[in-house]
Design an enzyme around this catalytic site. Structure first.
Site, mmCIF file in Angstrom:
data_model
loop_
_atom_site.group_PDB
_atom_site.id
_atom_site.type_symbol
_atom_site.label_atom_id
_atom_site.label_comp_id
_atom_site.label_asym_id
_atom_site.label_seq_id
_atom_site.Cartn_x
_atom_site.Cartn_y
_atom_site.Cartn_z
ATOM 1 N N ASP A 17 -71.249 -10.349 -1.767
ATOM 2 C CA ASP A 17 -70.645 -10.069 -3.110
ATOM 3 C C ASP A 17 -70.749 -11.223 -4.011
ATOM 4 O OD1 ASP A 17 -68.832 -8.119 -4.450
ATOM 5 O OD2 ASP A 17 -67.006 -9.849 -4.285
ATOM 6 N N GLU A 31 -79.807 -19.298 14.017
ATOM 7 C CA GLU A 31 -79.672 -20.033 15.083
ATOM 8 C C GLU A 31 -78.887 -18.781 16.040
ATOM 9 O OE1 GLU A 31 -76.831 -23.042 14.335
ATOM 10 O OE2 GLU A 31 -78.318 -24.457 13.372
#
Length: 594
Positions: free
Chosen positions: A221, A284
């Protein structure tokens, strides 16, 4: 067409060319309005679970869930008070886990909203900041400034009025006299200070937490708003962006076009460092985790900066959404988007409706240059429902024929229009109050969905309670009414999405074919995509038959369908219509008006 837009710099080679999101059809669920299982008038997680069959039948690849976090609901959940939980009105975290599992079992991925520009003023950090006082580490997590001559600068809230809130009335302490905090949206939505490491760590933790719960991506957003210009200089637009008046002969609509999210509060270079950091975190903890930017920035070249290989995956294509019913405008956006995104190896995205704009079944009924942002009220000129729906079906079919990823907003597959006659007393969007009732706001596109023809809430729940009122006759748009009905909007969406996947149009390319003014005609692989934005039928001499049309035909492939195919084997596309054509190597020959 010659493209002159500036290219993004610092390109990084992408390695995600097979990622699922590059051609995905993603369906936005606004949980508050999707379905209400417990009957309290507010949609919930269980309500979504009970309609997964609808999503499966539609054929979408993923759902995007608008905010479900604990929130005072000042701004429909975009004022988050806890980023690691579910609002009790929606259910529990265990309910959400069950929904994620159900969707994954159905082959549907899950994207959630990430709200990093601001929190709720009820967030524990902001409460601690008010308690701690000026100059404290707690206040450094937000943007507090001192000024003895009123607000620290002239910035305006996007919801109307000043973007600065005085602190002393909130704390009652004399030491807070002259102190203000920044809120680009409602006063209850204080902006984070992204120069503070605590904020960075908070959102790194957020990303890891939700990926571990099975989330496949994040819609970011206000992605262009996090970093503010050094020194917080004044904004040329002044303190109230919504009260722009006509000047120097310009009308109000033309003046409003100067109101994208620009200026010192938006689109600063530092935002890209944040998204590179997030990309490292996501790489990751997962594979092909989607980041999609809500970035209202001036040009497609600006948007492309957000989707370089080491940043985000996608960005919403708002120029496409705002192009309106205009062939030249649409073609320009498509060309520039494919060029700019292609320069960084990113897919284009296409979108026509969402929770912040007038539904395109109503918006497209107006002239392309008419301003409907945001909202249509009962005193405004009312849309032509039949014309709007015809154009919406055609625009959607054309959009789904383009390469890249497509976003759908809940209810558009039913042909839902905007609720344009909502009584003022029912409005809940803060835009309505903060603009002194100048702007109707976004409630008209957020009305609870109809699932059945009849009933007090048309199947939204069993009690008839709804947090926003539904228009009379809403049930005629319901899946119950449209199921199995030939030519229904629901059947059009289902067929188009299935055919799009079968033809691999999302992985294709655009080759423009010769056409008359007002007609868009392109080749994507072996498929021709045609759109007629004029008020006259147009004949396209085709080397193949229509595969799917936006208008109702009793026999899609029948030679006796004289309304669409003439004796010369020309497909006649009616006014405000679109179709896909199966092409041979020869393609099509022109597009002659009739």
């Amino acid at each position: 067409m010659t493209l002159t837009s500036a290219r993004p710099q610092g390109l990084v080679s992408r390695t995600d060319t097979d990622a699922w999101w590059r051609d995905a059809v993603i369906y936005q669920i606004y949980p508050r309005s999707f379905a209400d299982a417990n009957g309290d008038g507010i949609g919930d997680i269980q309500g979504i679970r009970e309609h997964i069959d609808h999503l499966v039948a539609l054929g979408v690849d993923a759902v995007w869930l608008s905010p479900f976090y604990p929130s005072p609901q000042v701004d429909a959940g975009y004022d988050v008070s806890d980023y690691f939980d579910l609002a009790p009105e929606y259910g529990s975290l265990q309910d959400l886990d069950a929904l994620i599992a159900d969707l994954h079992e159905a082959g549907i991925r899950v994207i959630i909203d990430l709200v990093p520009n601001h929190s709720s003023d009820q967030h524990k950090w902001f409460r601690a900041a008010l308690e701690a006082g000026p100059g404290s580490p707690e206040r450094d997590r937000y943007i507090f400034r001192h000024s003895i001559d009123g607000a620290p600068n002239n910035w305006g809230s996007l919801f109307g009025g000043s973007a600065w809130q005085p602190v002393e009335p909130l704390t009652g302490r004399s030491e807070d006299q002259g102190w203000y905090y920044l809120h680009l949206f409602a006063a209850e939505q204080p902006d984070f200070n992204w120069s503070n490491e605590d904020v960075h760590e908070h959102f790194r933790t957020f990303l890891r937490f939700w990926v571990e719960r099975g989330i496949d991506g994040f819609r970011v957003d206000v992605a262009h708003g996090l970093v503010k210009a050094e020194g917080l200089p004044d904004d040329d637009l002044g303190p109230d962006r919504w009260n722009v008046v006509a000047v120097e002969g310009e009308d109000a609509a033309a003046a409003r076009e100067k109101l994208p999210d620009v200026g010192p509060a938006f689109n600063q270079p530092g935002v890209h460092d944040i998204y590179r950091e997030w990309r490292r975190v996501l790489d990751e903890v997962g594979e092909d985790i989607l980041l999609v930017a809500e970035a209202w920035v001036p040009t497609e070249a600006d948007v492309a900066l957000y989707v370089r290989a080491d940043e985000m995956s996608q960005a919403f294509n708002f120029p496409f959404l705002t192009a309106g019913w205009d062939a030249d405008g649409l073609r320009r956006v498509i060309d520039v988007s494919l060029s700019e995104y292609g320069a960084v190896g990113a897919p284009a995205t296409w979108v026509l409706s969402n929770h912040d704009v007038v539904r395109h079944a109503s918006r497209l009924a107006y002239p392309a240059d008419m301003d409907t942002n945001p909202g249509i009220g009962p005193k405004d000129p009312q849309p032509d429902a039949e014309l709007g729906l015809a154009r919406a079906r055609a625009a959607t079919l054309f959009m789904l024929g383009l390469p890249g990823s497509a976003y759908l907003y809940q209810g558009e597959e039913l042909g839902l229009p905007e609720h344009t006659t909502m009584e003022d007393e029912a409005r809940q969007d803060p835009l309505w109050e903060r603009t002194d009732h100048l702007v109707p706001g976004r409630d008209g596109c957020r009305v609870p969905l109809p699932w059945t023809r009849d009933g007090a809430s048309y199947g939204y729940n069993a009690t008839g309670l709804t947090w926003l009122p539904q228009p009379e006759g809403w049930g005629e748009y319901s899946p119950q009414v449209q199921e199995g009905r030939e030519g229904s909007t629901l059947s059009l969406y289902r067929r188009a999405i299935a055919l799009r996947r079968e033809l691999r149009l999302g992985r294709g390319s655009v080759e423009w074919l010769d056409s008359e003014p007002g007609i868009l005609l392109l080749r994507n692989g072996t498929t021709g995509i045609a759109l007629n934005t004029t008020e006259q039928p147009v004949a396209i001499k085709a080397a193949g038959r229509p595969l799917i049309t936006s208008w109702h035909r009793s026999e899609v492939d029948g030679a006796d369908s004289t309304d669409t195919v003439d004796a010369a084997d020309a497909v006649v596309v009616p006014p405000n219509g679109a179709c896909w054509l199966g092409l041979s190597a020869g393609g099509t020959d022109g597009g002659d008006p009739r």
